[in-house]
Design an enzyme around this catalytic site. Structure first.
Site, PDB file in Angstrom:
ATOM      1  N   VAL A  16       0.841  -1.206   0.000  1.00 12.88           N
ATOM      2  CA  VAL A  16       0.000   0.000   0.000  1.00 12.88           C
ATOM      3  C   VAL A  16       0.874   1.254   0.000  1.00 12.88           C
ATOM      4  O   VAL A  16       0.635   2.206  -0.755  1.00 12.88           O
ATOM      5  CB  VAL A  16      -0.942   0.005   1.233  1.00 12.88           C
ATOM      6  CG1 VAL A  16      -1.744   1.288   1.302  1.00 12.88           C
ATOM      7  CG2 VAL A  16      -1.870  -1.217   1.190  1.00 12.88           C
ATOM      8  N   ASP A 224      -9.727  -9.859  10.644  1.00 10.99           N
ATOM      9  CA  ASP A 224      -9.748  -8.680   9.760  1.00 10.99           C
ATOM     10  C   ASP A 224     -11.197  -8.249   9.481  1.00 10.99           C
ATOM     11  O   ASP A 224     -11.527  -7.060   9.528  1.00 10.99           O
ATOM     12  CB  ASP A 224      -9.014  -9.021   8.454  1.00 10.99           C
ATOM     13  CG  ASP A 224      -9.089  -7.904   7.443  1.00 10.99           C
ATOM     14  OD1 ASP A 224      -8.349  -6.919   7.610  1.00 10.99           O
ATOM     15  OD2 ASP A 224      -9.906  -7.995   6.507  1.00 10.99           O
ATOM     16  N   LYS A 228     -13.259  -4.792  10.758  1.00  4.97           N
ATOM     17  CA  LYS A 228     -14.020  -3.904   9.858  1.00  4.97           C
ATOM     18  C   LYS A 228     -15.442  -3.716  10.381  1.00  4.97           C
ATOM     19  O   LYS A 228     -15.979  -2.601  10.359  1.00  4.97           O
ATOM     20  CB  LYS A 228     -14.028  -4.490   8.443  1.00  4.97           C
ATOM     21  CG  LYS A 228     -12.665  -4.395   7.776  1.00  4.97           C
ATOM     22  CD  LYS A 228     -12.605  -5.242   6.530  1.00  4.97           C
ATOM     23  CE  LYS A 228     -11.258  -5.077   5.835  1.00  4.97           C
ATOM     24  NZ  LYS A 228     -10.973  -6.118   4.871  1.00  4.97           N
TER      25      LYS A 228
END
Ligand SMILES: NC(=O)C1=CN([C@@H]2O[C@H](COP(=O)(O)OP(=O)(O)OC[C@H]3O[C@@H](n4cnc5c(N)ncnc54)[C@H](OP(=O)(O)O)[C@@H]3O)[C@@H](O)[C@H]2O)C=CC1
Ligand SMILES: N[C@@H](CC=O)C(=O)O
Ligand code: NA
Length: 370
Positions: A16, A224, A228
């Site tokens: 990223v 994960d 979220k």
């Protein structure tokens, strides 16, 4: 460059971070990059002038630039002081998945340094950290944007915030929230045609494509997705105490659950995963026997405060079964929209699409700081 330049610190130059730096290089009126760090090295534009700035290029090029100050890892407090002392407003972009850096956001924010990040940890850990981040931002008159923490660059958080801010009542949020798990199931158990792919081989492919977390076990154990959903639930008004305060279905074989969290642990996990391919094949076959496919989904029911994360069967002609690649699909049911939800769909993982969410947040912060 505007009359009041903005100063930028970027931590993390992985999938990223590297894509973000190349997008930064193409932004009009980009802020001055004065701090660039990875796990054990830091580049700084020399104080007190904060000049020359660091070129927004990949690590190899940036670190070969003469006249920069080069040090090892800097404590967060020192990074915050360096950025806060720049001769203009400053922004930290955290492109790591480090919980300790996330726990330091209040230090940056109280000093007036805004934070932009795709790192979920700070916003999905203890509720006290979430509250401290936003109260520190108010105290330091700084801004916090984290669009890429859910659905990568897809406009998920901005959509939810707009619904809430304009007085709509969100009743339910549901969908596929993991790019990795979407890719795994879409490839391993496609809704149309067939696949002979082994689960472990597709996991290795997702890692190679940059979809997984730095530790792919964080995707496979459901954490994960749970993080979220914690973020979305909090933005929808629920006080979720922690991401493990609700049941989470893990896809990690029990025999591999106690491997260490180190780099060596990741590599042992990837090496041994093929031994357990038959377990995932059984899960796929059980759904197939009912004429369905299995997918990993999550939901938040606001009225009952129920958050769920795990496997579910879907008809082969359903929207969730038909997703492609690393696509996420997120449906917002609200009072205003009634029975037809607002739906956001598209790639939910990958360096470029995640960096896009970071870059667009950066543009919002720059616009709002002026
Ligand atoms: N990949 C994706 O599709 C998505 C990722 N995200 C989030 O984006 C973030 C980055 O992911 P990604 O780029 O894939 O991860 P990578 O593992 O590719 O890169 C992580 C980077 O962070 C650096 N780093 C780690 N810890 C520290 C630290 N304590 N101090 C300084 N630098 C550190 C690493 O340094 P070094 O280079 O020295 O190892 C590396 O450069 C994560 O929070 C992830 O959850 C969010 C949405 C989608
Ligand atoms: N590992 C995550 C990356 C984005 O948040 C995923 O696969 O969704
Ligand atoms: Na997003």
């Amino acid at each position: 460059m505007s009359a009041n330049p903005i100063y930028l610190g970027v931590v993390g130059v992985g999938g990223v971070g590297t894509a973000f730096l190349s997008q930064l290089a193409r932004l009009p009126n980009a802020p001055k990059l004065v701090l660039l760090a990875r796990s054990s090295q830091t580049l700084l534009a020399p104080a007190p002038a904060y000049s020359p700035a660091i070129p927004p290029a990949d690590w190899a090029i940036a670190s070969a630039t003469p006249s920069l100050t080069k040090t090892g890892a800097l404590p967060a407090e020192e990074m915050a002081t360096y950025l806060a002392s720049a001769p203009g407003r400053a922004i930290l972009v955290d492109n790591t998945s480090d919980i300790n850096l996330a726990r330091s956001y209040p230090t940056f924010l109280k000093k007036g340094v805004s934070v932009v990040t795709p790192n979920k940890k700070g916003f999905s850990d203890d509720l006290s950290l979430w509250k401290e981040i936003f109260s520190s931002a108010a105290e330091g008159k700084a801004l916090v944007y984290h669009e890429s923490t859910v659905g990568a660059g897809l406009p998920v958080l901005s959509t939810l915030k707009d619904l809430v801010a304009t007085g709509d009542e969100v009743t339910r949020i549901e969908g596929v929230f993991s790019g990795t798990l979407s890719f795994l199931f879409n490839t391993f158990a496609p809704a149309s045609g067939s696949s002979n792919a082994q689960w472990s081989a597709v996991v290795a492919q997702a890692k190679e494509l940059g979809y997984t977390e730095p530790d792919p076990r964080d995707d496979l154990n459901g954490m994960d997705v749970a993080r979220k959903l914690t973020i979305l639930a909090r933005l929808a008004g629920l006080d979720v105490s922690r991401p493990d305060s609700f049941p989470i279905e893990s896809l990690i074989p029990a025999e591999l659950a106690s491997l260490p969290s180190s780099a060596d642990g990741i590599s042992q996990f990837m090496t041994r995963l093929p031994e357990f391919d038959a377990q995932m094949a059984n899960i796929k076959d059980a759904a197939e026997k009912e004429g369905k496919v299995v997918r990993y989904v999550g939901s938040i029911d606001v009225a009952s405060k129920a958050v769920k994360v795990g496997l579910q069967y879907f008809d082969k002609d359903s929207a969730i079964a038909g997703l492609k690649g690393s696509d996420n699909i997120i449906s917002f049911y609200t009072k205003r929209y009634g029975a037809n939800p607002v739906i956001v769909q598209g790639a939910g993982a990958g360096g470029e699409v995640t960096a896009m969410g970071v870059s667009s947040d950066l543009l919002k912060v720059i616009e709002r700081l002026h």
